[in-house]
Design an enzyme around this catalytic site. Structure first.
Site, PDB file in Angstrom:
ATOM      1  N   GLY A  49       3.188  -6.001   5.913  1.00  0.00           N
ATOM      2  CA  GLY A  49       3.609  -7.360   5.588  1.00  0.00           C
ATOM      3  C   GLY A  49       4.154  -7.453   4.176  1.00  0.00           C
ATOM      4  O   GLY A  49       5.200  -8.051   3.928  1.00  0.00           O
ATOM      5  N   THR A  50       3.433  -6.837   3.222  1.00  0.00           N
ATOM      6  CA  THR A  50       3.891  -6.865   1.833  1.00  0.00           C
ATOM      7  C   THR A  50       5.151  -6.016   1.692  1.00  0.00           C
ATOM      8  O   THR A  50       6.140  -6.437   1.103  1.00  0.00           O
ATOM      9  CB  THR A  50       2.800  -6.309   0.894  1.00  0.00           C
ATOM     10  N   THR A  60       0.970   2.027  12.708  1.00  0.00           N
ATOM     11  CA  THR A  60      -0.163   1.483  11.959  1.00  0.00           C
ATOM     12  C   THR A  60      -0.309  -0.002  12.228  1.00  0.00           C
ATOM     13  O   THR A  60      -1.286  -0.607  11.846  1.00  0.00           O
ATOM     14  CB  THR A  60       0.032   1.676  10.445  1.00  0.00           C
ATOM     15  N   GLU A  70      -2.853  -7.609  -2.060  1.00  0.00           N
ATOM     16  CA  GLU A  70      -4.316  -7.528  -2.093  1.00  0.00           C
ATOM     17  C   GLU A  70      -4.716  -6.417  -3.054  1.00  0.00           C
ATOM     18  O   GLU A  70      -3.953  -5.489  -3.287  1.00  0.00           O
ATOM     19  CB  GLU A  70      -4.885  -7.326  -0.689  1.00  0.00           C
ATOM     20  N   ASN A 124       6.863   8.632   8.701  1.00  0.00           N
ATOM     21  CA  ASN A 124       5.598   9.337   8.565  1.00  0.00           C
ATOM     22  C   ASN A 124       5.450  10.457   9.576  1.00  0.00           C
ATOM     23  O   ASN A 124       4.941  11.522   9.265  1.00  0.00           O
ATOM     24  CB  ASN A 124       4.428   8.373   8.720  1.00  0.00           C
ATOM     25  N   ASN A 155       2.194  11.942   0.938  1.00  0.00           N
ATOM     26  CA  ASN A 155       2.795  11.347  -0.250  1.00  0.00           C
ATOM     27  C   ASN A 155       3.226  12.396  -1.259  1.00  0.00           C
ATOM     28  O   ASN A 155       4.211  12.221  -1.957  1.00  0.00           O
ATOM     29  CB  ASN A 155       1.832  10.352  -0.887  1.00  0.00           C
ATOM     30  N   GLN A 215       0.814  -1.210   0.000  1.00  0.00           N
ATOM     31  CA  GLN A 215       0.000   0.000   0.000  1.00  0.00           C
ATOM     32  C   GLN A 215       0.852   1.266   0.000  1.00  0.00           C
ATOM     33  O   GLN A 215       0.643   2.163  -0.817  1.00  0.00           O
ATOM     34  CB  GLN A 215      -0.925   0.020   1.220  1.00  0.00           C
ATOM     35  N   GLU A 219      26.315   7.402  -9.124  1.00  0.00           N
ATOM     36  CA  GLU A 219      27.032   8.534  -8.549  1.00  0.00           C
ATOM     37  C   GLU A 219      26.552   8.811  -7.122  1.00  0.00           C
ATOM     38  O   GLU A 219      27.330   9.209  -6.267  1.00  0.00           O
ATOM     39  CB  GLU A 219      26.808   9.765  -9.435  1.00  0.00           C
ATOM     40  N   SER A 263       7.136   0.148   2.472  1.00  0.00           N
ATOM     41  CA  SER A 263       7.218   0.502   3.883  1.00  0.00           C
ATOM     42  C   SER A 263       7.898  -0.638   4.620  1.00  0.00           C
ATOM     43  O   SER A 263       7.908  -1.771   4.145  1.00  0.00           O
ATOM     44  CB  SER A 263       5.821   0.715   4.455  1.00  0.00           C
TER      45      SER A 263
END
Length: 450
Positions: free
Chosen positions: A144-145, A179, A71, A206, A228, A11, A254, A140
């Site tokens: 998990g992903t 989170t 997902e 964050n 973002n 995400q 470089e 991140s």
């Protein structure tokens, strides 16, 4: 051409990807459907954008990017959003069930199912390049992903594209807000696995960005979009030298050459200035000296840590817009004299400068003001070890009780991996400590400063 492939994972990676590609399109005059109005293609002989976009026969410009999530919901927003026709459907890869904030699911069980497809799509993009220089990986640490799948992919990329540079943009868990409860586990596992595969990793936390949005842009409750877009500005500054012609051009290798003194010490701190709202910009014009100075203020940094407690090993200043070398040299000279900036004694000069004449672009209707010049500072400082120490401490508190560990073991991980990862990070902290210690050759003269 020296192409770069961007890989956006999970995400956080995908949403930062949205912000970045939105900005790139604005900077290069590419419309959301990938067309570039003809006056641009006739007038400008500048085709440097082809490091990031490939052009199809029909004149459409397609990002050299892959977005992967285990997902579908986040990537589905792209499939239906403004930029749906910018990406080729094959570049948007989704699984059916998410990694549930579990590194082991992202790395072993669920990630395994989608890794080959992902590598296949990356291979197609790579085959489309004439001289691929490397990969930018956005993810991140806490998810998990973002943690598990990224580390799996980095391992595989090292096998398939051994010598190509791999730079990461990582969202580091914020010190106060979280989170996911298991962020410290995921972060430490992914850092351990990726450490030897990543050439350079720009960390962003964050909370630091929340504070910048609150303080500098007066946004009461910043949303992920606000965060973002600010991160997008940083990424854009770092990659501008690859996408535009400038006076002093910097390419991927470089960066590493100038910022990474030892292979493991590859976590530069990013600072961007000026972050300023339109109302304020209307009343003040910031000079090169001022924006350079702002970079050395801890509250403009993208990770919460205090460089005044650490030592700098290298500093890279990337200017854009209306900037001349004379001003830059003057600004640096001033900083060197009046600031309490400490360099490690084995790296006395330490400033590298890049200048791009393309002025900074902002998203219309966004929070950031359009400014004539901006600077992004990448500094390798020993202070970033504070961030690791913080994370390690949180890890220890949970791991002492073996809290949540069964979720990881249940997905086919061995408990030994936890202690192995933790030891590696202890070694990393130690590495940072040793780099900051003065060399042994002091003949006593320098010892008096303290």
């Amino acid at each position: 051409m020296r192409e770069v492939i961007s890989i956006h994972i999970g995400q956080a990676g995908v949403q930062i990807g949205n912000a970045c590609w939105e900005l790139y399109c604005l900077e290069h005059g590419i419309q959301p459907d990938g067309q570039m109005p003809s006056d641009k293609s006739l007038g400008g002989s500048d085709d440097s954008f082809s490091t990031f976009f490939s052009e199809t026969g029909s004149g459409r410009h397609v990002p050299r990017a892959v977005m992967v999530d285990l997902e579908p919901t986040v990537i589905d927003e792209i499939r239906t959003g403004t930029y749906r026709s910018l990406f080729h459907p094959e570049q948007l890869i989704t699984g059916k069930e998410d990694a549930a904030n579990n590194y082991a699911r992202g790395h072993y069980t669920i990630g395994k199912e989608i890794i080959d497809l992902t590598l296949d799509r990356i291979r197609r993009l790579a085959d489309n390049c004439t001289g691929l220089q490397g990969f930018l990986v956005f993810h991140s640490f806490g998810g998990g992903t973002g943690s598990g799948f990224t580390s799996l992919l980095m391992e595989r990329l090292s096998v398939d594209y051994g010598k190509k540079a791999k730079l990461e943009f990582s969202i580091y868990p914020a010190p106060q807000v979280s989170t996911a409860v298991v962020e410290p586990y995921n972060s430490i596992l992914t850092t351990h696995t990726t450490l030897e595969h990543s050439d350079c990793s720009f960390m962003v936390d964050n909370e630091a960005i929340y504070d910048i949005c609150r303080r500098n842009l007066d946004i009461e409750r910043p949303s992920y979009t606000n965060l973002n877009r600010l991160i997008g500005q940083i990424v854009s500054s770092i990659t501008a030298s690859l996408r535009f012609d400038g006076a002093l051009n910097v390419d991927l290798t470089e960066f590493q050459t100038n910022l990474v003194p030892y292979p493991r010490i590859h976590f530069p701190l990013a600072t961007f200035s000026p972050v300023i709202s339109a109302e304020k910009a209307y009343h003040e014009q910031l000079s090169v000296a001022e924006i350079t100075n702002m970079c050395f203020e801890p509250h403009n940094q993208m990770v919460k840590c205090d460089p005044r407690h650490g030592k700098y090993m290298a500093v890279c200043l990337l200017f854009r817009g209306d900037v001349v070398p004379k001003d830059v040299n003057a600004a640096i000279a001033t900083i060197k004299t009046k600031r309490s900036i400490q360099f490690v004694d084995w790296c006395p000069t330490g400033f590298k400068v890049g200048i791009n004449y393309q002025p900074p672009t902002v998203v219309p209707g966004g929070d950031l003001a359009k400014v004539p010049r901006a600077v992004c500072m990448l500094s390798n400082t020993t202070a970033i070890a504070e961030a690791w120490a913080r994370l390690d401490h949180k890890f220890d508190l949970m791991y002492a009780k073996r809290a949540f560990v069964h979720w990881y073991v249940g997905e086919g991980m061995e408990e030994g991996e936890f202690s192995e990862a933790r030891e590696d990070l202890a070694a990393l902290e130690k590495d940072y400590e040793e780099v900051g210690v003065d060399s042994m050759e002091d003949n006593g003269e320098e010892g008096d400063e303290y």
